[in-house]
Design an enzyme around this catalytic site. Structure first.
Site, mmCIF file in Angstrom:
data_model
loop_
_atom_site.group_PDB
_atom_site.id
_atom_site.type_symbol
_atom_site.label_atom_id
_atom_site.label_comp_id
_atom_site.label_asym_id
_atom_site.label_seq_id
_atom_site.Cartn_x
_atom_site.Cartn_y
_atom_site.Cartn_z
ATOM 1 N N LYS B 77 1.011 -1.146 0.007
ATOM 2 C CA LYS B 77 -0.009 0.035 -0.063
ATOM 3 C C LYS B 77 0.944 1.250 0.101
ATOM 4 C CE LYS B 77 -3.738 2.032 2.616
ATOM 5 N NZ LYS B 77 -4.794 1.964 3.913
ATOM 6 N N SER B 152 -9.609 2.021 3.068
ATOM 7 C CA SER B 152 -8.751 2.682 2.133
ATOM 8 C C SER B 152 -7.625 1.893 1.242
ATOM 9 C CB SER B 152 -7.933 3.790 3.060
ATOM 10 O OG SER B 152 -6.933 3.108 4.063
ATOM 11 N N SER B 176 -9.592 -0.245 7.501
ATOM 12 C CA SER B 176 -9.048 -0.081 6.110
ATOM 13 C C SER B 176 -8.435 -1.411 5.416
ATOM 14 C CB SER B 176 -8.089 1.069 5.921
ATOM 15 O OG SER B 176 -8.688 2.260 6.027
#
Lengths: 99, 489, 476
Positions: B77, B152, B176
């Site tokens: 990420k 996210s 997330s």
């Protein structure tokens, strides 16, 4: 609680963020809604149970006072938007001007 | 023969050890997947095919048996620092930024023999639940490209779901990792607070953030957790010990465990298909020897409010460093404060600004007691409640999200509605306890539904064992995979 | 009823920042040293790079505890780091990690000045130092982060000081104690010890405080005293003429001896303090406090008392000798070896401190070791050399670092006590001064002194005066 234009101005200043005039009105409205949403905290009783401190979570771990490697200056300044003679360069700072 | 990109980590390790396949071959196979699917899924902010091949070649000279993730392609990420790839947090303010160091979780993956494939998309600074708040692109759900992958960590979840990588790292502040894992039909886990080092994770909310894996199955998840877990001298909030017990209960199953279902779930706007999945889960638990009961959890609305106050208070401070002085975006201005305000005004997206402003508000003089301090007290109460609950039971089972993936654009105009998609996940972050989402079924529209298991602090092994058992029952991956033909690949 | 001019009382409180002498910074392993090229003593942590996290330096905590113990503070066994949020380019995260609601040390007392005034220490806490800003010629500013993250102890006094002089005395005493503890070099000019001052005045006897103003940029003891006195006068004038004191922060301009108001402080800044989530509370383990207590040296005041009692030194001498721990240690070592504290005291007071002052050399680098001084004192005491010659030898030792015997040899100052040589000098003197000898013999006994002097002169001061005296008496 009512969130006003003045509140927004104050926050812009504290957070050092310019808010685009076009999105300002909507942002003030959003803020009112979000603040309304978190408002329900006020009605919550917090006299309930006591949290137990976890094992190992007693206190911060300490580091011994032993030097470790620093970064190369070129590597550091490479990421800087502006640099000059080994320094980061920024617009003029007025003594004591806290922003 | 099965495609190379379909093997689990342990299967891959066996093949590497026997020499039937090498890292270069595997990495190439995954790069091909990325090539063919990225256009439709848009999971990556940056890919690093050349570096990946180079590394795979270097690995071929090493002994596979010494590296638990030998030759395993991973995506990271883009809010986790990598010294050889940009780290942008999907923000204009960090566009082009390359950190001078690797996050501890990244160096542990590399030390274990993993191969970095690229950086995945996210909501800017991990603030969002749909990966629509990215300054660079909107990631799509591989099951239905009109839907969001959640957020996210949407890029990480979509990349794993689409088969572009077997493993990705995400970060979980209020759900997330778990929420996008649920939306994308993959496994996503966050450990106890402090289980995985946060060093190198660009902080959103320091007391909630945890890095965790997104994988295709629970076993892979456990293997990756074992590698990235453990005390780190660079993060003084990490727990002592290493991750060695991660796999300790992986085959123990769920029989004999005390599993609780939250009471009053019907009131939470739950989708009918999600409810069916939940009912199936309860049936399975009962038939497989778990002792199922109901438990009263802290009010979820209040939890959400508590989370939003505290997380954004911390965020407003954590994100103060992005000011145009040392790195990242700078707007030119004659005065210092002009430079600060313009750089931040232009560099941050809308949602980030909203959260910084809210966080600043709840910490500011006159509001601190009513919001920040109150929320801290509520947090203590919630933590105490979870501690009490886990004195009595082993696992809480509940859906990861009230609904399957929602459509792109559906919630962007209503921040509060967007926040509510994290309603089932924030509790574990508030309490700092481990939680995992595993795919449990499909909705009638063909979208995955995730089931969440939560355990007491430090009980990751137990949690992974229970998740493994539930996974075996669901047989999700045997039954269903996203169909790339639907998005024109 | 009181008439005429109101009598005002001065109220001063200090906030002192002292850089701790740890090897590394407060939250990272970068060396906390001076004089390096800009931005070379930095790492992701002290630059506040995204993703970096602080880890507390044990030694810094120990030093702050030591300082707290020295002032008799209560040491909190659970102190909490907090973030102080403000935007300023010397602060890379735009928040400073400090302590707010739960500081490490509270409620101590310092004793200052000759009459032993007690000054309350409200709190001592740890925080990180800021970066250095330099103003560029081209109207830009430059930032060097080397200093950023060096551990600071912030010492906050109660408003117990009553004059500029008292404030300066407090600072001198604080510096002395920190140097004794070895935790700060206390160099105000170089900024390793800094002081912000809060000043107000009130009608004498009043229980409430007046509006206070703040003075920054006071970088010497003299500046502290002068700046405060200047501000007191200004406030007195305002109040006497019926005007009001406005809360303001001023910078002291030492060259022009004036105060310059700082800009942009029309309202109290909202720092939005909250507990630092990256650090758990600092829970002191027993070893940390015990180790600090073990490191506690004898402090200046008790040492001064002991010097008077144990060595019979005057209050003044004891004060001077204990002003620095190094000097006191030096004295005690030499006194023990020479077995004569009073004589050693004289030597240290006159010769050692005089030489240090003249050459600017610190005690740590002073070339005459206490062992060598003791040797020299013994040589003088047993008459091997005269006192005057001894001082010359001392200067030689101080210039070259040689031992006492070696210095004596180099200067050809070994005392002559060989009878043949003395006999020769005495005979010559008696021959050359026949009239004096005559007068002595007629009863002017005190003239022997003159004759001894002549012999000494002839020997270049090297003759043993006792032996000369004896020989002369015999010959006459």
């Amino acid at each position: 609680m009512k969130f006003s234009d003045e509140d927004m101005e104050h926050l812009e200043k504290l957070a050092n963020i310019d808010i685009d005039p076009d999105s300002r009105e909507r942002l003030v409205l959003d803020m009112s809604r979000i603040i309304g949403f978190v408002e329900k905290l006020q009605d919550t009783l917090t006299t309930g149970g006591q949290e137990r401190v976890e094992q190992g979570g007693m206190g911060t771990r300490l580091r011994e006072d032993i030097p470790s490697a620093c970064l190369e200056r070129d590597v550091v300044l490479e990421q800087a938007p502006d640099s000059h003679r080994g320094h980061f360069r920024i617009p003029p700072v007025i003594d004591g001007e806290m922003t | 023969m099965q495609p190379l990109t379909s093997y689990s980590i342990s299967r891959l390790q066996e093949m590497f050890a026997r020499g039937t396949v090498g890292p270069v071959e595997v990495v190439r196979a995954y790069l091909d997947e990325i090539d063919s699917k990225e256009g439709a899924v848009r999971a990556f902010i940056e890919t690093s095919p050349d570096q990946a091949i180079e590394r795979a070649k270097r690995l071929e000279r090493l002994d596979p048996k010494e590296y638990p993730l030998y030759g395993v392609p991973v995506a990271i990420k883009d809010n986790i620092c990598t010294s050889h790839l940009h780290t942008t947090c999907a923000s204009k303010i960090l566009a082009g930024y390359t950190p001078p160091y690797d996050a501890t979780a990244v160096s542990r993956l590399l030390d274990a023999g993993a191969v970095l494939m690229g950086k995945t998309n996210l909501d800017e600074f991990a603030m969002g639940s749909s990966t629509e708040n990215s300054a660079f692109k909107i990631t799509r759900n591989p099951w239905n490209t009109d839907c969001t992958p959640g957020g996210s960590s949407g890029g990480s979840a979509a990349a794993v779901a689409a088969g572009m990588v077997p493993v990705a790292l995400g970060s979980d502040t209020g759900g997330s990792i778990r929420q996008p894992a649920a939306f994308c039909g993959v496994v996503g886990m966050k450990g106890s607070y402090g289980r995985v080092s946060r060093y190198g994770l660009v902080a959103f909310a320091s007391s909630f953030d945890q890095i965790g894996p997104v994988t295709r199955d629970v076993m892979d998840c456990a293997i990756v957790m074992k590698v990235i877990s453990g005390h780190d001298a660079m993060d003084s909030t990490t727990l002592p010990g290493n991750g060695n017990d991660m796999l300790g209960s992986i085959d123990k199953g769920i029989a004999g465990l005390k599993v609780a279902i939250p009471a009053g779930m019907s009131g939470w706007g739950m989708d009918e298909d999600v409810r069916h999945s939940m009912d199936d889960t309860v049936k399975f638990l009962e038939t497989s020897g778990a002792r199922v009961s109901q438990v009263e959890l802290p009010d979820m609305d209040v939890s959400m409010a508590c989370y939003y106050v505290l997380a954004n208070a911390e965020a407003s401070s954590n994100l103060a460093r992005f000011d145009g002085v040392k790195y990242g975006y700078r707007a030119e201005a004659a005065t210092l404060s002009g430079m600060y305000r313009a750089s931040r005004g232009e560099g941050f997206g809308e949602e980030v600004k909203r959260r910084i402003l809210l966080g600043t508000y709840v910490l500011s003089s006159g509001y601190y007691d009513a919001y920040y301090l109150k929320a801290q007290n509520v947090r203590k109460m919630i933590r105490a409640r979870f501690q009490d609950v886990f004195d009595e039971i082993d696992i809480i089972a509940m859906p990861t999200t009230p609904t399957p993936a929602f459509g792109i654009g559906e919630k962007v105009d209503d921040p509060v509605a967007m926040y509510m998609s994290d309603i089932f996940t924030t509790g574990a972050n508030i309490a700092g306890i481990p939680a995992i989402s595993i795919p449990a079924g499909l909705s009638r529209e063909g979208l995955p539904i995730g089931m969440q298991l939560i355990a007491g602090a430090g009980r990751e092994a137990l949690l992974l064992g229970a998740a493994g058992a539930l996974e075996k029952n669901c047989r999700f991956r045997e039954r269903c995979l996203p169909d790339p033909r639907r998005w024109g690949v | 009823m009181i008439t005429g001019k109101a009598v005002y009382e001065t109220v001063v409180g200090l906030e002192v920042h002292a850089q701790l002498l740890t090897r590394t910074k407060l939250f990272c392993g970068c060396p906390s040293s001076y004089g390096a090229e800009p931005n070379t003593l930095v790492c992701p942590v002290c630059l506040g790079l995204p993703g970096s996290l602080p880890v507390l330096n044990r030694e810094a905590a120990g030093m702050a505890v030591l300082l707290g113990l020295a002032f008799g503070c209560s040491i909190s066994n659970r102190s909490v780091f907090a973030r102080k949020n403000y935007f300023y380019p010397d602060c890379p995260k735009n928040y400073q990690i400090s302590m707010y609601e739960n500081p490490l040390c509270t409620n101590g007392t310092a004793i200052i000045g000759e009459n032993g005034r007690r000054v309350g220490i409200e709190r001592i806490h740890l925080e990180e130092d800021a970066a250095k800003l330099i103003h560029d010629d081209n109207g830009a500013s430059l930032v060097d982060f080397n200093r950023c993250g060096i551990p600071l102890a912030e010492i906050v006094t109660r408003p117990d000081l009553r004059s500029g002089k008292e404030a300066a005395d407090f600072m001198i005493g604080l510096r002395q104690i920190m140097r004794y503890l070895g935790i700060c070099d206390g160099n105000m000019e170089e900024g390793s010890m800094r002081c912000d001052v809060n000043v107000s005045i009130r009608t004498e006897g009043s229980a409430s405080y007046g509006t206070r103003t703040e003075i920054k940029n006071l970088n010497s003891f003299r500046a502290i005293e002068a700046g405060i006195e200047f501000e007191i006068e200004r406030q007195k004038e305002l109040l006497s003429s019926g005007r009001k004191v406005i809360q303001v922060t001023n910078l002291w301009d030492a060259s022009g001896k004036r105060l310059v108001a700082m800009r942009g402080k029309e309202e109290a800044y909202d720092y939005r303090y909250f507990p630092e989530p990256d650090l758990l509370p600092l829970v002191l383990d027993e070893t940390l406090v015990e180790d600090a207590a073990k490191r506690m040296p004898e402090l200046p005041d008790p040492k001064k008392m002991r010097f008077q009692e144990e060595y019979g030194l005057s209050a003044y001498d004891s004060d001077v000798l204990t002003s620095e721990k190094g000097v006191a240690d030096y004295f005690e070592r030499a006194a023990a070896l020479a077995q004569d504290p009073k004589t050693v005291c004289n030597w240290v007071m006159r010769e050692v401190l005089g030489e240090m002052k003249r050459t600017g050399v610190t005690m740590a680098r002073f070339p005459v070791a206490p062992e060598s001084l003791a040797e020299l004192v013994i040589l003088v005491k047993d008459g091997t050399i005269s006192g005057r010659a001894g001082r010359e030898v001392f200067l030689e030792m101080s210039a070259t670092g040689c031992a006492a015997a070696e210095g004596m040899k180099r200067l050809g100052l070994e005392q002559i006590s060989a009878p043949e040589k003395l006999e020769e000098y005495v005979s010559e003197v008696l021959r050359e001064n026949a009239p004096v000898v005559e007068r002595y013999r007629r009863g002017e006994g005190k003239l022997i002194g003159f004759l001894v002097g002549e012999v000494m002169k002839k020997s270049g001061g090297r003759a043993d005066p006792h032996a000369v005296n004896e020989l002369l008496s015999r010959k006459l």
